[in-house]
Design a protein around this motif. Structure first.
Motif, PDB file in Angstrom:
ATOM      1  N   GLN A   7       0.821  -1.205   0.000  1.00 56.17           N
ATOM      2  CA  GLN A   7       0.000   0.000   0.000  1.00 56.17           C
ATOM      3  C   GLN A   7       0.858   1.259   0.000  1.00 56.17           C
ATOM      4  OE1 GLN A   7      -2.518   0.559   3.498  1.00 56.17           O
ATOM      5  NE2 GLN A   7      -4.120   1.433   2.220  1.00 56.17           N
ATOM      6  N   LYS A   8       1.965   1.235   0.750  1.00 49.30           N
ATOM      7  CA  LYS A   8       2.798   2.431   0.890  1.00 49.30           C
ATOM      8  C   LYS A   8       3.832   2.545  -0.234  1.00 49.30           C
ATOM      9  CE  LYS A   8       2.435   2.848   5.932  1.00 49.30           C
ATOM     10  NZ  LYS A   8       3.184   2.886   7.218  1.00 49.30           N
ATOM     11  N   ASN A   9       4.459   1.433  -0.585  1.00 53.83           N
ATOM     12  CA  ASN A   9       5.527   1.437  -1.593  1.00 53.83           C
ATOM     13  C   ASN A   9       5.353   0.240  -2.516  1.00 53.83           C
ATOM     14  OD1 ASN A   9       7.289   3.695  -0.512  1.00 53.83           O
ATOM     15  ND2 ASN A   9       7.267   2.332   1.266  1.00 53.83           N
ATOM     16  N   PRO A  10       4.477   0.324  -3.493  1.00 51.12           N
ATOM     17  CA  PRO A  10       4.192  -0.835  -4.344  1.00 51.12           C
ATOM     18  C   PRO A  10       5.443  -1.356  -5.046  1.00 51.12           C
ATOM     19  CG  PRO A  10       2.601   0.933  -4.716  1.00 51.12           C
ATOM     20  CD  PRO A  10       3.692   1.506  -3.869  1.00 51.12           C
ATOM     21  N   PRO A  11       5.717  -2.640  -4.935  1.00 55.35           N
ATOM     22  CA  PRO A  11       6.872  -3.226  -5.636  1.00 55.35           C
ATOM     23  C   PRO A  11       6.523  -3.528  -7.083  1.00 55.35           C
ATOM     24  CG  PRO A  11       5.745  -4.921  -4.417  1.00 55.35           C
ATOM     25  CD  PRO A  11       4.997  -3.639  -4.128  1.00 55.35           C
ATOM     26  N   ASP A  12       7.530  -3.954  -7.833  1.00 55.70           N
ATOM     27  CA  ASP A  12       7.313  -4.359  -9.215  1.00 55.70           C
ATOM     28  C   ASP A  12       6.929  -5.836  -9.319  1.00 55.70           C
ATOM     29  OD1 ASP A  12       8.119  -1.853 -10.666  1.00 55.70           O
ATOM     30  OD2 ASP A  12       9.966  -2.238  -9.546  1.00 55.70           O
ATOM     31  N   LEU A  13       7.259  -6.626  -8.293  1.00 55.10           N
ATOM     32  CA  LEU A  13       6.939  -8.060  -8.297  1.00 55.10           C
ATOM     33  C   LEU A  13       6.987  -8.559  -6.865  1.00 55.10           C
ATOM     34  CD1 LEU A  13       8.057 -10.784 -10.763  1.00 55.10           C
ATOM     35  CD2 LEU A  13       8.569 -11.121  -8.335  1.00 55.10           C
ATOM     36  N   ILE A  14       6.177  -9.578  -6.558  1.00 51.97           N
ATOM     37  CA  ILE A  14       6.123 -10.135  -5.206  1.00 51.97           C
ATOM     38  C   ILE A  14       6.410 -11.633  -5.260  1.00 51.97           C
ATOM     39  CG2 ILE A  14       4.667 -10.533  -3.174  1.00 51.97           C
ATOM     40  CD1 ILE A  14       2.980  -8.112  -4.127  1.00 51.97           C
ATOM     41  N   LEU A  15       7.342 -12.083  -4.429  1.00 55.08           N
ATOM     42  CA  LEU A  15       7.582 -13.510  -4.195  1.00 55.08           C
ATOM     43  C   LEU A  15       6.905 -13.840  -2.880  1.00 55.08           C
ATOM     44  CD1 LEU A  15      11.307 -13.704  -5.282  1.00 55.08           C
ATOM     45  CD2 LEU A  15       9.438 -14.978  -6.322  1.00 55.08           C
ATOM     46  N   LEU A  16       5.901 -14.716  -2.918  1.00 54.51           N
ATOM     47  CA  LEU A  16       4.979 -14.869  -1.795  1.00 54.51           C
ATOM     48  C   LEU A  16       4.881 -16.320  -1.337  1.00 54.51           C
ATOM     49  CD1 LEU A  16       2.759 -13.597   0.021  1.00 54.51           C
ATOM     50  CD2 LEU A  16       1.170 -13.911  -1.890  1.00 54.51           C
ATOM     51  N   ASP A  17       5.191 -16.540  -0.073  1.00 58.20           N
ATOM     52  CA  ASP A  17       5.008 -17.864   0.534  1.00 58.20           C
ATOM     53  C   ASP A  17       3.513 -18.113   0.739  1.00 58.20           C
ATOM     54  OD1 ASP A  17       5.572 -20.264   1.823  1.00 58.20           O
ATOM     55  OD2 ASP A  17       5.718 -19.291   3.793  1.00 58.20           O
ATOM     56  N   ILE A  18       3.108 -19.369   0.644  1.00 61.46           N
ATOM     57  CA  ILE A  18       1.697 -19.705   0.859  1.00 61.46           C
ATOM     58  C   ILE A  18       1.400 -19.986   2.322  1.00 61.46           C
ATOM     59  CG2 ILE A  18      -0.083 -21.437   0.440  1.00 61.46           C
ATOM     60  CD1 ILE A  18       0.783 -21.625  -2.416  1.00 61.46           C
ATOM     61  N   MET A  19       2.188 -20.872   2.943  1.00 68.13           N
ATOM     62  CA  MET A  19       1.898 -21.321   4.308  1.00 68.13           C
ATOM     63  C   MET A  19       2.444 -20.323   5.317  1.00 68.13           C
ATOM     64  SD  MET A  19       0.135 -23.978   3.814  1.00 68.13           S
ATOM     65  CE  MET A  19       0.063 -24.635   5.474  1.00 68.13           C
ATOM     66  N   MET A  20       1.571 -19.419   5.787  1.00 69.29           N
ATOM     67  CA  MET A  20       1.933 -18.444   6.813  1.00 69.29           C
ATOM     68  C   MET A  20       0.785 -18.362   7.818  1.00 69.29           C
ATOM     69  SD  MET A  20       3.721 -15.281   4.718  1.00 69.29           S
ATOM     70  CE  MET A  20       2.230 -14.884   3.787  1.00 69.29           C
ATOM     71  N   PRO A  21       1.080 -18.066   9.086  1.00 67.18           N
ATOM     72  CA  PRO A  21       0.014 -17.946  10.084  1.00 67.18           C
ATOM     73  C   PRO A  21      -0.815 -16.679   9.862  1.00 67.18           C
ATOM     74  CG  PRO A  21       2.129 -17.339  11.034  1.00 67.18           C
ATOM     75  CD  PRO A  21       2.428 -17.885   9.660  1.00 67.18           C
ATOM     76  N   ASP A  22      -1.992 -16.637  10.478  1.00 67.60           N
ATOM     77  CA  ASP A  22      -2.901 -15.485  10.399  1.00 67.60           C
ATOM     78  C   ASP A  22      -3.375 -15.273   8.956  1.00 67.60           C
ATOM     79  OD1 ASP A  22      -2.699 -15.060  13.163  1.00 67.60           O
ATOM     80  OD2 ASP A  22      -0.881 -13.867  12.891  1.00 67.60           O
ATOM     81  N   ILE A  23      -2.694 -14.424   8.209  1.00 69.40           N
ATOM     82  CA  ILE A  23      -3.073 -14.184   6.814  1.00 69.40           C
ATOM     83  C   ILE A  23      -2.121 -14.984   5.925  1.00 69.40           C
ATOM     84  CG2 ILE A  23      -3.459 -12.451   5.026  1.00 69.40           C
ATOM     85  CD1 ILE A  23      -3.764 -10.371   7.202  1.00 69.40           C
ATOM     86  N   ASP A  24      -2.598 -16.052   5.321  1.00 69.02           N
ATOM     87  CA  ASP A  24      -1.703 -16.859   4.483  1.00 69.02           C
ATOM     88  C   ASP A  24      -1.523 -16.227   3.108  1.00 69.02           C
ATOM     89  OD1 ASP A  24      -3.931 -17.468   2.940  1.00 69.02           O
ATOM     90  OD2 ASP A  24      -4.138 -19.510   3.710  1.00 69.02           O
ATOM     91  N   GLY A  25      -0.634 -16.839   2.324  1.00 72.36           N
ATOM     92  CA  GLY A  25      -0.304 -16.273   1.022  1.00 72.36           C
ATOM     93  C   GLY A  25      -1.486 -16.190   0.077  1.00 72.36           C
ATOM     94  N   LEU A  26      -2.374 -17.178   0.138  1.00 69.77           N
ATOM     95  CA  LEU A  26      -3.549 -17.157  -0.748  1.00 69.77           C
ATOM     96  C   LEU A  26      -4.442 -15.958  -0.449  1.00 69.77           C
ATOM     97  CD1 LEU A  26      -4.479 -20.963  -0.748  1.00 69.77           C
ATOM     98  CD2 LEU A  26      -3.257 -19.680  -2.525  1.00 69.77           C
ATOM     99  N   GLU A  27      -4.632 -15.672   0.844  1.00 67.32           N
ATOM    100  CA  GLU A  27      -5.463 -14.527   1.219  1.00 67.32           C
ATOM    101  C   GLU A  27      -4.772 -13.213   0.853  1.00 67.32           C
ATOM    102  OE1 GLU A  27      -8.547 -12.181   2.517  1.00 67.32           O
ATOM    103  OE2 GLU A  27      -8.471 -14.317   2.000  1.00 67.32           O
TER     104      GLU A  27
END
Length: 348
Positions: free
Chosen positions: A51-71
């Motif tokens: 929201q503050k500093n949009p990147p050009d690309l995101i490498l995102l893990d799926i399995m994370m607590p609370d808010i996972d990568g899919l969400e």
């Protein structure tokens, strides 16, 4: 690409998201020489960074607590500001179902853990190239669209000016009054697309005058009753000319042509519509048209002052003009003066 060309191009920014610091360290080691890196250890932090500093690309893990990568991906793709940012999922072996879900949510690719440096670099470079190409094409489309819209506006203004010249009025009248109408529409709280349509459609408000005989249209003396009946046909003529074209712009132009001589109290023409039954664009153009006509020199009259004209419009509040629109219009005096100054007769 030469070393000089590579140095001249700004580095792309990547956001690395994984709840395991060791996994972040691996990706940083692979990518830090070629890209600017941002990191997040949870989904909430990742969303704040985007929201503050949009990147050009995101490498995102799926399995994370609370808010996972899919969400995280789901929220990114639901926001117009971040929807286009490419997301590559970094997944553990055996998460095939999650990979499919991620791609369905809008991710562009996935990389399996443990990651291979060559694969990471190649996948990132490919998706960044595609993203940059898409942004370039979008920029070209926006530029071309702006050029076409400007050309369309010029053509419309020329049509409107042709009708005004036939009526012994200056061609700049249609340009000034369309800007007055546009600004009044904005002040009245209409949506920007609606305001833009009014700006583009208003110059054609009197196009029906091309169907009025010259001996009536250019008569210097007061029209007799029979001649006035003919003159009052020009709104209907204009609506018929414009209404046969199906675009939103031409449909609005047709409504304006038909209704800009209607009066709030129901005594206008050609139909005698009253109050809110008059389309708002017709009510707006009625004020803008009268304001410019009164403040302009005509063969049959001198120009009124701005103050006298606004007082006349105020006096017609609730009779000729929509009371609410009059109230908005009266607040715009400095802008009205600036528009008149920009499009003075004999200058543009």
């Amino acid at each position: 690409m030469s070393m000089t060309d590579r140095q001249a191009q700004p580095q792309a920014t990547l956001l690395l998201v994984d709840d395991t610091a060791a996994n972040i360290d691996v990706l940083v080691g692979i990518l830090r020489q070629d890209y600017q890196l941002q990191v997040a250890l949870d989904g909430a932090t990742a969303l704040k960074i985007v929201q503050k500093n949009p990147p050009d690309l995101i490498l995102l893990d799926i399995m994370m607590p609370d808010i996972d990568g899919l969400e995280v991906c789901r929220r990114l793709k639901a926001d117009p500001a971040s929807k286009a940012i490419p997301v590559i999922f970094v997944t553990a072996l055996g998460e095939v179902e999650d990979e499919a879900t991620g791609l369905a949510l809008g991710a562009v690719d996935y990389i399996s853990k443990p990651v291979n440096a060559a694969v990471v670099k190649a996948r990132v470079a490919t998706q960044l190239a595609l993203y940059n190409q898409a942004r370039h094409l979008e920029s070209l489309v926006q530029q071309r669209t702006a050029e076409l819209e400007q050309t369309r506006l010029h053509i419309i203004q020329c049509l409107g000016r042709a009708a005004e010249y036939k009526d012994n009025e200056t061609g700049l009248h249609v340009i000034r009054m369309s800007h007055f109408a546009h600004r009044l529409a904005q002040a009245a709280g209409l949506s920007e697309p609606h305001c833009s349509l009014i700006l583009n459609a208003a110059p054609m408000h009197d196009i029906g005058k091309i169907g009025i005989p010259d001996h009536i249209l250019k008569k210097r003396a007061r029209l007799d009753e029979e001649e006035w009946l003919v003159m009052r046909q020009h709104p209907q003529l204009g609506a018929e000319i414009l209404g046969q074209l199906g675009s939103d712009l031409m449909q609005m132009a047709s409504r304006i042509a038909l209704t800009h001589h209607e009066r709030w109290d129901g005594t206008g023409y050609p139909v005698g519509l009253k109050g809110d039954a008059i389309p708002i664009e017709g009510r707006i153009v009625a004020i803008a048209d009268v304001f410019d006509a009164l403040t302009s020199v005509r063969p049959y009259k001198p120009a009124w002052t701005i103050a006298d004209t606004l007082e006349q419009i105020r006096a017609e509040r609730g009779r000729q003009f929509d009371p609410s629109l009059v109230d908005h219009f009266l607040t715009l005096e400095p802008e009205l003066v600036a528009i008149r100054q920009q499009y003075l007769d004999g200058v543009a």
